[in-house]
Design an enzyme around this catalytic site. Structure first.
Site, PDB file in Angstrom:
ATOM      1  N   VAL A   8     -10.049 -12.043  32.480  1.00  0.00           N
ATOM      2  CA  VAL A   8     -11.354 -11.739  33.055  1.00  0.00           C
ATOM      3  C   VAL A   8     -12.059 -13.071  33.261  1.00  0.00           C
ATOM      4  CG1 VAL A   8     -11.567  -9.394  32.148  1.00  0.00           C
ATOM      5  CG2 VAL A   8     -12.340 -11.315  30.767  1.00  0.00           C
ATOM      6  N   SER A   9     -13.014 -13.091  34.171  1.00  0.00           N
ATOM      7  CA  SER A   9     -13.635 -14.363  34.545  1.00  0.00           C
ATOM      8  C   SER A   9     -14.725 -14.837  33.598  1.00  0.00           C
ATOM      9  CB  SER A   9     -14.207 -14.260  35.958  1.00  0.00           C
ATOM     10  OG  SER A   9     -13.155 -13.997  36.868  1.00  0.00           O
ATOM     11  N   THR A  10     -15.392 -13.908  32.915  1.00  0.00           N
ATOM     12  CA  THR A  10     -16.507 -14.304  32.058  1.00  0.00           C
ATOM     13  C   THR A  10     -16.429 -13.600  30.710  1.00  0.00           C
ATOM     14  OG1 THR A  10     -17.981 -12.520  32.737  1.00  0.00           O
ATOM     15  CG2 THR A  10     -18.017 -14.527  34.093  1.00  0.00           C
ATOM     16  N   GLN A  13     -17.328  -9.833  30.658  1.00  0.00           N
ATOM     17  CA  GLN A  13     -16.387  -8.837  31.148  1.00  0.00           C
ATOM     18  C   GLN A  13     -15.424  -8.445  30.035  1.00  0.00           C
ATOM     19  OE1 GLN A  13     -15.013 -11.233  34.451  1.00  0.00           O
ATOM     20  NE2 GLN A  13     -15.992  -9.843  35.891  1.00  0.00           N
TER      21      GLN A  13
END
Length: 156
Positions: A8-10, A13
């Site tokens: 996931v990017s962050t 998330q």
């Protein structure tokens, strides 16, 4: 052995949906990163690649979880292949352990790269159109003109 990779990017998330899907297809170990796909240095990805053995299969829910650019995706799948392991993407039903799967992989990767480039073009066009209408983008200045003058005065 089936090795799952989720990303996931962050930190906000949650990779739970990815890890659930990977467990459902028999992933015995799952490596998870919380970092942008554009970053090549991803600790769990590197750890997973180091642990690959001949006959292993790396499984992701979507191939964009492994990489954001076509070049990076091809490089990573080549690293996996050099370790005599396979790559499988669930959403695109790609399995590089078969000739048809390798062909499908290259077709999908090319389409994904094309799509990202078109998005970048449209974004640039939108920004140019906004500038032409007088819209100034970016963050508002932190200091007013009076505050800037005061700072210069204090510095001098």
């Amino acid at each position: 052995m089936i090795l799952g990779y989720a990303r996931v990017s962050t930190d906000q998330q949650n990779p739970a949906a990815q890890t659930d899907a990977l467990k459902a297809v028999g992933a015995e170990r799952i490596f998870t990163d919380k970092i942008s796909g554009a970053k090549r240095m991803r600790p769990d990805l590197d750890r997973m690649l180091d642990q690959l053995r001949p006959g292993d299969v790396v499984v992701v829910t979507k191939y964009d979880r492994l990489a954001r650019s076509l070049r990076d995706l091809l490089d990573l799948v080549e690293m996996i292949k050099e370790r005599e392991a396979g790559f499988r993407s669930l959403a695109e039903d790609i399995d590089t352990t078969t000739p048809a799967g390798r062909l499908a992989f290259h077709v999908f990767a090319s389409i994904a790269q094309f799509e990202r480039e078109r998005i970048a073009e449209r974004t640039k066009e939108g920004l140019q159109a906004a500038r032409a209408r007088g819209r100034v983008g970016g963050r508002p200045p932190a200091l007013t003109q009076a505050q800037k003058t005061e700072v210069r005065h204090m510095r001098d």
